[in-house]
Design a protein around this motif. Structure first.
Motif, PDB file in Angstrom:
ATOM      1  N   LEU A 443       0.839  -1.201   0.000  1.00  0.00           N
ATOM      2  CA  LEU A 443       0.000   0.000   0.000  1.00  0.00           C
ATOM      3  C   LEU A 443       0.875   1.251   0.000  1.00  0.00           C
ATOM      4  O   LEU A 443       0.561   2.252  -0.640  1.00  0.00           O
ATOM      5  N   GLU A 444       1.981   1.185   0.733  1.00  0.00           N
ATOM      6  CA  GLU A 444       2.885   2.336   0.777  1.00  0.00           C
ATOM      7  C   GLU A 444       3.485   2.598  -0.602  1.00  0.00           C
ATOM      8  O   GLU A 444       3.633   3.753  -1.019  1.00  0.00           O
ATOM      9  N   GLU A 449       3.782   6.015  -5.262  1.00  0.00           N
ATOM     10  CA  GLU A 449       3.761   6.120  -6.723  1.00  0.00           C
ATOM     11  C   GLU A 449       2.534   6.865  -7.242  1.00  0.00           C
ATOM     12  O   GLU A 449       2.358   7.003  -8.455  1.00  0.00           O
ATOM     13  N   LYS A 450       1.668   7.311  -6.298  1.00  0.00           N
ATOM     14  CA  LYS A 450       0.460   8.084  -6.660  1.00  0.00           C
ATOM     15  C   LYS A 450      -0.433   7.317  -7.642  1.00  0.00           C
ATOM     16  O   LYS A 450      -0.929   7.854  -8.637  1.00  0.00           O
ATOM     17  N   LYS A 513     -17.799   5.621  -5.676  1.00  0.00           N
ATOM     18  CA  LYS A 513     -17.076   6.807  -5.211  1.00  0.00           C
ATOM     19  C   LYS A 513     -15.562   6.581  -5.315  1.00  0.00           C
ATOM     20  O   LYS A 513     -14.813   7.461  -5.773  1.00  0.00           O
ATOM     21  N   CYS A 514     -15.112   5.393  -4.893  1.00  0.00           N
ATOM     22  CA  CYS A 514     -13.673   5.098  -4.914  1.00  0.00           C
ATOM     23  C   CYS A 514     -13.131   5.033  -6.345  1.00  0.00           C
ATOM     24  O   CYS A 514     -12.027   5.504  -6.621  1.00  0.00           O
ATOM     25  N   LEU A 515     -13.902   4.450  -7.246  1.00  0.00           N
ATOM     26  CA  LEU A 515     -13.458   4.352  -8.637  1.00  0.00           C
ATOM     27  C   LEU A 515     -13.321   5.715  -9.298  1.00  0.00           C
ATOM     28  O   LEU A 515     -12.514   5.894 -10.217  1.00  0.00           O
ATOM     29  N   ASN A 516     -14.075   6.681  -8.810  1.00  0.00           N
ATOM     30  CA  ASN A 516     -14.092   8.006  -9.434  1.00  0.00           C
ATOM     31  C   ASN A 516     -13.314   9.062  -8.649  1.00  0.00           C
ATOM     32  O   ASN A 516     -13.344  10.236  -9.007  1.00  0.00           O
ATOM     33  N   THR A 517     -12.628   8.638  -7.585  1.00  0.00           N
ATOM     34  CA  THR A 517     -11.850   9.569  -6.768  1.00  0.00           C
ATOM     35  C   THR A 517     -10.400   9.123  -6.744  1.00  0.00           C
ATOM     36  O   THR A 517     -10.096   7.987  -6.350  1.00  0.00           O
ATOM     37  N   GLU A 518      -9.495   9.987  -7.183  1.00  0.00           N
ATOM     38  CA  GLU A 518      -8.074   9.636  -7.249  1.00  0.00           C
ATOM     39  C   GLU A 518      -7.542   9.215  -5.878  1.00  0.00           C
ATOM     40  O   GLU A 518      -7.995   9.698  -4.839  1.00  0.00           O
ATOM     41  N   GLY A 519      -6.557   8.322  -5.904  1.00  0.00           N
ATOM     42  CA  GLY A 519      -5.917   7.898  -4.672  1.00  0.00           C
ATOM     43  C   GLY A 519      -5.999   6.400  -4.488  1.00  0.00           C
ATOM     44  O   GLY A 519      -6.561   5.664  -5.302  1.00  0.00           O
TER      45      GLY A 519
END
Length: 547
Positions: A443-444, A449-450, A513-519
């Motif tokens: 995860l780190e 790597e953004k 929401k997760c698919l459409n929000t960067e990160g």
């Protein structure tokens, strides 16, 4: 004259290497310094195993060997599982390991293992560099052998003192490889067998997971009307929404799809071999099998085909397609009934609203929200069966799973590699809580790597696949339950976003929401596996007779 480590990096650049995944050690420092000014990107990972899984996945998705790096000793031993993962899964990969000086050392046997010999049974090629001038030929040979059919793992050991030497050699040209064409006599015999059969059926395996092969298969299927099914690692070669798709062999026997397999008198096997878990068992005096692959069939108790068609798979399928004629005596009416039965069966629990959620509902919600080219990377667990049966793939390599080594811990690293290769595609890693924790430290890497990835943890606080098998064998529940950390807080501690599912409706809202929000997003999703036995315990004979 060129420094050996500089020459090594030049040789890798010459092969088109884009990334090196791994963890350097003190024995790699010359190589690391040479890499500093290279166009090759070093993706620093948190464990060598994660690096190896990423490199293997790069090879799987591109067809070019992915490269990973470790130091000697424990760093090298941590690459053993990825080596087996790539070797059994036919993924081209090159492992680079360091070593203490081999010409003069003041540290005795400290940390020294015979890594080359250790890697021998797990790779197609393993070699220690003993002279700087040998580097270009060794690198070229490793890439050649790793890429050749059947692809797999290769390993090069670069000792510390050799890396610091000077060399006067230059890199080799990389020739274009032409795969051999199939034998015309084998093609003619295959066509005769297909036309003489009454109920032929096409099987699509992992080796067919190439765009050219998919195009040729689609033309063959549409010209002839022959129905097809796929293995877990062959999903998506032909769009699973096709009217003639009968489903995926998630099990080796006793599933709805096996109605059709049992009735077929000929299986046209395109790209499957015995390393991938068998989708059916052959029997003496039973149905005939045509083996279409780059290499001849490895005979096994459950697999002994009647004809080998060897050479480029796409070319073989194309020539069969051009030569075969649709036959009036072919009867696919039973296959059509099976198709309807399979569709009814697998969709039964798609809208089930219980909480914790059934895996079938989770699979259905992911499919509804993922675009056709979105990539789902699976770890290893009982949910893999539900994805194999219920998740329709619209394109090749959009469901990444391992049904060769079937290792835990690969799902998250594979997803990160997929996102690096395809930055504009949606990528989801689906992991059991056990498999996730085996390489959760990556995860780190994802955050650093953004990368925009979504990690779904199917949480049952147990090693669910083994519990399922334990129950099926009539044993008491013992030794497979554990407790988990707070996955939301755990994700946040890495700088990722943590989400916990509180109801069945919450899952789709959160995932969208997760698919459409960067990160980097981690979703903790409780799962209910209690119906596994009831749903999978199919009475094939009675069902088939009813059809």
């Amino acid at each position: 004259m060129t420094k050996a480590s500089d020459l090594f990096v030049q040789a890798l650049e010459n092969e088109g290497v884009e990334y090196i995944f791994g963890i350097p050690g003190e024995e790699n420092l010359d190589f690391l310094n040479s890499l500093k000014d290279s166009k090759i990107r070093l993706i620093l990972t948190r464990h060598e195993q994660g690096a190896g899984f990423m490199a293997a996945t790069y090879g799987r998705l591109t067809g070019k060997p992915g490269v990973c790096l470790s130091t000697l000793g424990p760093g090298a031993t941590n690459l053993v599982t990825p080596a087996a993962y790539a070797q059994l899964g036919a993924m081209p990969m090159l492992m680079l390991t360091g070593q203490k000086p081999i010409k003069k050392s003041k540290q005795g046997r400290f940390q020294i293992l015979d890594v080359v010999d250790m890697m021998r049974p797990l790779t197609k090629y393993t070699k220690q560099v003993v002279s700087a001038n040998n580097i270009p030929s060794i690198v070229r040979e490793a890439f050649r052998i790793s890429s050749e059919e059947r692809p797999g793992a290769a390993h090069i050991e670069l000792p510390e003192d050799v890396a610091a030497e000077m060399a006067d050699e230059t890199v080799f040209n990389v020739p274009e490889v032409r795969r051999p064409a199939p034998d015309p006599k084998a093609i003619k015999e295959a066509i005769q067998m297909i036309e003489a059969s009454k109920m032929p059926l096409i099987l699509i395996g992992a080796g067919a997971n190439r765009k050219r092969t998919g195009n040729a298969l689609l033309k063959l299927i549409e010209k002839t009307g022959i129905y097809f099914f796929d293995t877990q690692m062959g999903k998506g070669v032909v769009d699973n929404r096709h009217d003639q798709h009968l489903g995926t062999a998630a099990l080796s026997s006793n599933d709805y799809l096996h109605y059709a397999i049992d009735k077929a008198d000929l299986i046209i096997n395109v790209g499957h071999d015995v390393i991938e878990k068998p989708p059916f068992f052959m029997e003496h005096g039973g149905k005939k099998v045509i083996h279409i692959n780059f290499f001849s069939a490895e005979v096994d108790q459950v697999y002994f085909p009647d004809l080998d068609v060897l050479g480029d798979i796409a070319a073989s399928v194309w020539e069969i397609m051009e030569g075969v004629s649709k036959q009036k005596h072919w009867d696919f009416s039973f296959f059509k009934k099976v198709d309807e039965e399979v569709e009814s069966h697998i969709s039964k629990y798609f809208e089930d609203d219980r909480y914790p959620m059934l895996p079938q509902r989770i699979v259905n919600e992911i499919r509804k929200l993922m675009p056709s080219d979105g990539i789902v990377s699976l770890d290893n667990g009982v949910y893999k069966i539900w994805f194999a049966r219920n998740y329709k793939c619209y394109e090749p390599n959009t469901l990444l799973l391992d049904n060769a080594l079937a290792t835990m811990g690969a799902g998250l690293p594979a997803a990160l590699a997929a996102k690096l290769i395809h930055p504009n595609k949606k990528v989801i890693a689906v992991c059991g809580d056990g498999g996730f924790m085996m390489n959760s430290q990556e995860l780190e890497t994802a955050v650093r790597e953004k990368l925009h990835v979504v990690v779904i943890i199917l949480n049952d606080n147990a090693y669910g696949m083994i519990k399922w098998k334990q129950e099926g064998m009539g044993f008491d529940n013992f030794g497979l339950d554990y407790t988990n950390p707070d996955f939301v807080k755990y994700a946040e501690s890495y700088g990722a976003y943590g989400h916990r599912i509180e109801s069945d409706k919450d899952f789709s809202i959160t995932l969208q929401k997760c698919l459409n929000t960067e990160g980097v997003h981690v979703i903790d999703c409780p799962v209910d596996y209690s119906l596994n036995h009831a749903i999978l315990n199919v009475k094939i004979k009675e069902k088939a007779e009813a059809l």
